[in-house]
Design a protein around this motif. Sequence first.
Motif, mmCIF file in Angstrom:
data_model
loop_
_atom_site.group_PDB
_atom_site.id
_atom_site.type_symbol
_atom_site.label_atom_id
_atom_site.label_comp_id
_atom_site.label_asym_id
_atom_site.label_seq_id
_atom_site.Cartn_x
_atom_site.Cartn_y
_atom_site.Cartn_z
ATOM 1 N N PRO A 1 15.286 -0.228 1.717
ATOM 2 C CA PRO A 1 15.309 1.146 1.685
ATOM 3 C C PRO A 1 13.851 1.666 1.855
ATOM 4 N N ASP A 2 12.753 1.269 1.570
ATOM 5 C CA ASP A 2 11.715 2.036 1.447
ATOM 6 C C ASP A 2 10.642 1.391 2.170
ATOM 7 N N VAL A 3 10.183 1.871 3.475
ATOM 8 C CA VAL A 3 9.571 1.009 4.069
ATOM 9 C C VAL A 3 7.902 1.285 3.733
ATOM 10 N N GLU A 4 7.671 2.472 3.019
ATOM 11 C CA GLU A 4 6.228 2.951 2.454
ATOM 12 C C GLU A 4 5.957 1.759 1.387
ATOM 13 N N ARG A 5 7.081 1.685 0.561
ATOM 14 C CA ARG A 5 6.732 0.502 -0.627
ATOM 15 C C ARG A 5 6.425 -0.659 -0.056
ATOM 16 N N TRP A 6 7.121 -1.193 0.967
ATOM 17 C CA TRP A 6 7.325 -2.541 1.444
ATOM 18 C C TRP A 6 5.814 -2.777 2.114
ATOM 19 N N ALA A 7 5.149 -1.835 2.848
ATOM 20 C CA ALA A 7 3.799 -1.820 3.495
ATOM 21 C C ALA A 7 2.804 -1.749 2.331
ATOM 22 N N GLY A 8 3.105 -1.230 1.157
ATOM 23 C CA GLY A 8 2.083 -1.314 0.222
ATOM 24 C C GLY A 8 2.108 -2.764 -0.433
ATOM 25 N N VAL A 9 3.140 -3.350 -0.657
ATOM 26 C CA VAL A 9 3.339 -4.661 -1.078
ATOM 27 C C VAL A 9 2.459 -5.466 -0.196
ATOM 28 N N VAL A 10 2.728 -5.354 1.074
ATOM 29 C CA VAL A 10 1.883 -6.342 2.371
ATOM 30 C C VAL A 10 0.642 -6.201 2.015
ATOM 31 N N ALA A 11 0.028 -4.971 1.815
ATOM 32 C CA ALA A 11 -1.263 -4.716 1.635
ATOM 33 C C ALA A 11 -1.911 -5.718 0.420
ATOM 34 N N ARG A 12 -1.128 -5.390 -0.712
ATOM 35 C CA ARG A 12 -1.720 -6.199 -1.978
ATOM 36 C C ARG A 12 -1.660 -7.558 -1.615
ATOM 37 N N LEU A 13 -0.758 -8.365 -0.732
ATOM 38 C CA LEU A 13 -0.759 -9.513 -0.488
ATOM 39 C C LEU A 13 -1.816 -10.237 0.723
ATOM 40 N N LEU A 14 -2.491 -9.273 1.258
ATOM 41 C CA LEU A 14 -3.243 -9.707 2.217
ATOM 42 C C LEU A 14 -4.550 -9.874 1.947
ATOM 43 N N ALA A 15 -5.413 -10.905 2.021
ATOM 44 C CA ALA A 15 -6.650 -11.121 1.754
ATOM 45 C C ALA A 15 -7.444 -10.292 2.648
ATOM 46 N N PRO A 16 -8.807 -9.781 2.223
ATOM 47 C CA PRO A 16 -9.528 -9.189 3.324
ATOM 48 C C PRO A 16 -9.719 -10.004 4.433
ATOM 49 N N GLY A 17 -9.542 -9.132 5.669
ATOM 50 C CA GLY A 17 -9.901 -9.877 6.942
ATOM 51 C C GLY A 17 -8.499 -10.532 7.390
ATOM 52 N N GLY A 18 -7.481 -10.563 6.500
ATOM 53 C CA GLY A 18 -6.221 -11.182 6.890
ATOM 54 C C GLY A 18 -5.218 -10.060 7.712
ATOM 55 N N PHE A 19 -4.132 -10.373 8.132
ATOM 56 C CA PHE A 19 -3.317 -9.320 8.961
ATOM 57 C C PHE A 19 -1.818 -9.544 8.853
ATOM 58 N N LEU A 20 -1.208 -8.531 8.829
ATOM 59 C CA LEU A 20 0.284 -8.364 8.958
ATOM 60 C C LEU A 20 0.503 -8.649 10.330
ATOM 61 N N TYR A 21 1.544 -9.347 10.620
ATOM 62 C CA TYR A 21 2.282 -9.603 12.038
ATOM 63 C C TYR A 21 3.582 -9.392 11.682
ATOM 64 N N LEU A 22 4.266 -8.216 12.097
ATOM 65 C CA LEU A 22 5.633 -7.793 12.304
ATOM 66 C C LEU A 22 6.258 -7.893 13.748
ATOM 67 N N ALA A 23 7.320 -8.810 13.681
ATOM 68 C CA ALA A 23 8.236 -8.840 15.011
ATOM 69 C C ALA A 23 9.741 -8.303 14.550
ATOM 70 N N GLU A 24 10.025 -7.194 15.110
ATOM 71 C CA GLU A 24 11.466 -6.443 14.568
ATOM 72 C C GLU A 24 12.239 -5.943 15.482
ATOM 73 N N ILE A 25 13.429 -5.700 15.352
ATOM 74 C CA ILE A 25 14.391 -5.173 16.232
ATOM 75 C C ILE A 25 13.702 -3.793 16.152
ATOM 76 N N HIS A 26 14.075 -3.213 17.746
ATOM 77 C CA HIS A 26 13.506 -1.767 17.902
ATOM 78 C C HIS A 26 14.458 -0.768 17.533
ATOM 79 N N PRO A 27 14.029 0.304 16.659
ATOM 80 C CA PRO A 27 15.010 1.121 16.029
ATOM 81 C C PRO A 27 15.824 1.881 17.088
ATOM 82 N N VAL A 28 15.511 1.915 18.512
ATOM 83 C CA VAL A 28 16.108 2.670 19.248
ATOM 84 C C VAL A 28 17.499 2.076 19.546
ATOM 85 N N GLN A 29 17.681 0.836 19.363
ATOM 86 C CA GLN A 29 19.077 0.116 19.393
ATOM 87 C C GLN A 29 20.026 0.801 18.539
#
Length: 272
Positions: free
Chosen positions: A137-165
């Motif tokens: 329900p909350d993508v901003e909260r999700w992104a905050g969790v991801v940032a906490r889980l990443l080490a400095p220099g690490g990266f998020l990779y997201l592959a997802e269904i395009h919302p235009v569908q």
Amino acid sequence: MGERAGPGDGAVANRAWWDERVPIHLASDYYDLDEFLAEPDVLRAFETAEVGDVNGARLLHLQCHIGLDTLSWAHRGATVTGLDFSGPAVDAAEALAAELALPARFVTADVYDAADVLAGETFDIVYTGIGALNWLPDVERWAGVVARLLAPGGFLYLAEIHPVQDVLDDESGSTFDLDYFDIGPIIWEEEGSYADPDAETDANVTVEYHHTLGSVVSAVAGAGLCLEFLHEHDCVPTQRFDTLVRGDDNLYRFPAGTPRVPLLYSLRASKP
């Protein structure tokens, strides 16, 4: 189309839906475990190209379900952790890892609790695969969790269904049926599963959430991650619209010569 939901959280209904479908998915042709056990790599070519070499990298897969993508990254050399809110799914993933003799850790937890459950552990790569964000329900909260889980220099990779569908008609995928900026949350009530539409099921209510592409990118940037790229793709793993045609890579696309819209997107964003 389902019915518009109220403000309540659908996590309980969604977890029951996923719990019940684990044995259905394990037995389905869609997941084809016999083929996976013979060659444990179900990642799409664009994913592996965009993520790059993962040998020796610490990779966390959020919302991993039965762990096929997670174990595919392990097969490619990553040190993997998979996390999912469904206990039966995590049990299945652990059993597959044991059968394949692949080193992998799986954790049962809600994605929003991941940083706390993993007790400050950080990763080189946080991966989220296709069909995950629509359950949150909350993508901003999700992104905050991801940032906490990443080490400095690490990266998020997201592959997802395009919302235009979400706004296109189910048959042709060529006309707009809904307002892109004003959808949901939506309550669905359907028997079966995308992996086996004819399966007999009892837990049939789900709540899904529409996140515009702009809201996802803004959430990632707002969490302090630096966007490296945003790519849109003309393919999708399932026949979302009746007109889509399956290619040699087992992905579906609009027929050649017809107008197209993006069906998937991918992004990569690093932590300074």
